[in-house]
Design a protein around this motif. Structure first.
Motif, short mmCIF file in Angstrom:
data_model
loop_
_atom_site.label_atom_id
_atom_site.label_comp_id
_atom_site.label_asym_id
_atom_site.label_seq_id
_atom_site.Cartn_x
_atom_site.Cartn_y
_atom_site.Cartn_z
N GLN A 90 0.93 -1.21 0.08
CA GLN A 90 0.13 -0.08 0.07
C GLN A 90 1.05 1.29 0.20
N GLY A 91 1.92 1.22 0.60
CA GLY A 91 2.92 2.19 0.92
C GLY A 91 3.35 2.74 -0.48
N ALA A 92 3.82 1.49 -1.14
CA ALA A 92 4.35 1.60 -2.44
C ALA A 92 3.57 2.18 -3.67
N THR A 93 2.45 1.59 -3.81
CA THR A 93 1.41 1.58 -5.02
C THR A 93 0.61 3.14 -4.51
N GLU A 94 0.13 3.36 -3.25
CA GLU A 94 -0.48 4.61 -3.13
C GLU A 94 0.17 5.86 -2.79
N HIS A 95 1.44 5.63 -2.38
CA HIS A 95 2.06 6.82 -1.95
C HIS A 95 3.40 7.01 -2.72
N GLY A 96 3.70 5.99 -3.48
CA GLY A 96 5.07 6.13 -4.15
C GLY A 96 6.34 5.99 -3.15
N CYS A 97 6.12 5.44 -2.00
CA CYS A 97 6.96 5.43 -1.11
C CYS A 97 8.22 4.56 -1.24
N VAL A 98 9.60 4.99 -1.50
CA VAL A 98 10.53 4.27 -2.15
C VAL A 98 11.09 3.35 -1.01
N HIS A 99 11.03 3.77 0.13
CA HIS A 99 11.48 2.77 1.29
C HIS A 99 10.61 1.44 1.23
N SER A 100 9.14 1.77 0.92
CA SER A 100 8.52 0.57 0.86
C SER A 100 8.80 -0.24 -0.47
N MET A 101 9.18 0.37 -1.51
CA MET A 101 9.45 -0.08 -2.62
C MET A 101 10.88 -1.29 -2.32
N LEU A 102 11.82 -0.86 -1.67
CA LEU A 102 13.20 -1.47 -1.47
C LEU A 102 12.82 -2.57 -0.50
N LEU A 103 11.85 -2.32 0.65
CA LEU A 103 11.29 -3.64 1.48
C LEU A 103 10.65 -4.64 0.51
N MET A 104 9.70 -4.16 -0.31
CA MET A 104 8.98 -5.10 -1.40
C MET A 104 10.07 -6.02 -1.73
N ASP A 105 11.08 -5.60 -2.40
CA ASP A 105 12.24 -6.50 -2.79
C ASP A 105 12.74 -7.59 -1.89
N LYS A 106 13.00 -6.92 -0.66
CA LYS A 106 13.10 -7.86 0.43
C LYS A 106 12.31 -9.04 0.87
N LEU A 107 11.16 -8.56 1.27
CA LEU A 107 10.01 -9.32 1.26
C LEU A 107 9.74 -10.38 0.37
N LEU A 108 9.64 -9.99 -0.94
CA LEU A 108 9.55 -10.85 -1.81
C LEU A 108 10.49 -11.87 -2.05
N ARG A 109 11.77 -11.56 -2.09
CA ARG A 109 12.79 -12.57 -2.27
C ARG A 109 13.08 -13.54 -0.95
N LYS A 110 12.72 -12.95 0.09
CA LYS A 110 12.89 -13.77 1.22
C LYS A 110 11.85 -15.04 1.08
#
Ligand SMILES: [Zn+2]
Ligand SMILES: [Zn+2]
Length: 325
Positions: A90-110
């Protein structure tokens, strides 16, 4: 040609040309990064974290990460993984939050099956668009992760992402001179020009020709050019480079500043996302997400983290931007 057959052929090419530039660029660049005058990895991380701290954090990101505890050196969040993932998305898509985008990568790859501390390559192709979203907004940790964990790996495996390493390395270093220059440096800066496929060098009787798309690689013959362009998939990254050069490079500062200010509408960013294919409809790549297959065949995720033949991404991020709507 089937994937296995293609892999076999790639391996054959690799064995035939043990000194090919594609294979040697990754270790060379690593040496460059680790040479004197360059900060250690820990110091580097500290610089990048500091440089990126100017980006606003969405409430969702804060909520998802505020309660962390360190167990055995790994961060553990108090929220359930699915709850945390939903907030971060939600942070990434609705607010364009770059910190969320970086964490998306970590969470998905984990993923769920990985051994501790190691990212799961099975989900690389799903995580890639989020890093690219962060990178085009000027987030340096996203850029460094793309270079270090996606494109270098790619080069090692004889798939080419050299021109993208060069592009993002230059972008980062030019934007902030405290960041080390991770660029591989194109043709003009190289001392010896060699054919990327067979390693032939320039001589009095033969002159190498350079790729007109990127001016980065050069070839001794049409055969070598075709091998690189088609079998080694240079076409794909070369076309993505063109998109980035046209729709990202001139707008880098404009986009980054707007994201840092928290602008709701950033037309240059939306155009770039569209050109890169990040806004493509989910149906286009549903199969890659649901089954890790493409046309019914099991994929190697590493083949799906650079670009398709037209230079656009394999997997999109979010179809159209709800930011500002
Ligand atoms: Zn050649
Ligand atoms: Zn090229």
């Amino acid at each position: 040609m089937g994937r296995k057959q293609k892999l076999r052929q790639e391996r054959k090419i690799k064995n035939k040309n043990p000194t090919s530039a594609v294979i040697t660029t990754a270790p060379e660049a690593t040496v460059e990064v680790a040479s004197e005058g360059v900060p250690s990895e820990a110091a580097m991380t500290a610089i990048v974290v500091e440089v990126d701290s100017v980006f606003p954090k969405s409430d969702e990101y804060v909520q998802a990460t505020v309660d962390t505890q360190i167990i055995n050196g790994n961060e553990h969040y108090k929220l359930r993984p699915s709850e945390q993932y939903a907030l971060i998305k939600q942070g990434a898509t609705e607010h364009g939050c770059v910190h969320s985008m970086l964490l998306m990568d970590k969470l998905l790859r984990k993923g769920s099956t990985t051994t501790e501390g190691h990212y799961n390559p099975m989900y690389m192709h799903l995580a890639h668009p989020w890093l690219l979203e962060g990178a085009i907004r000027g987030n340096f940790r996203c850029i460094m992760t793309l270079i270090g964990e996606y494109y270098f790996d790619h080069a090692e495996l004889n798939r080419n992402a050299d021109v993208l390493i060069d592009y993002w390395g230059k972008i980062a270093h030019n934007a902030n001179s405290r960041l080390p220059n991770l660029a591989l440096n194109g043709l003009k800066d190289r001392l010896v020009r060699t054919c990327v496929i067979c390693s032939k060098t320039d001589t009095n009787t033969s002159t190498l020709k350079q790729c007109i798309g990127c001016s980065f690689h050069c070839y001794c013959s049409e055969t070598c050019q075709t091998t690189h362009w088609k079998d080694r998939k240079h076409r794909n990254e070369c076309k993505q480079l063109r998109i980035l050069n046209k729709y990202h490079k001139p707008y880098f500062n404009e986009i980054r500043d707007a994201v840092i200010r928290g602008d709701k509408e950033i037309p240059s960013l939306e155009k770039l996302r569209y050109k890169l294919g990040l806004t493509r409809p989910l149906e286009d790549y549903q199969e890659l997400i649901d089954y890790n297959t493409h046309d019914g065949k099991l994929i190697n995720p590493k083949d799906y983290v650079v670009a398709r033949e037209d230079g656009t991404v394999w997997v999109g991020s979010f179809p159209s931007s709800p930011i500002g709507t």
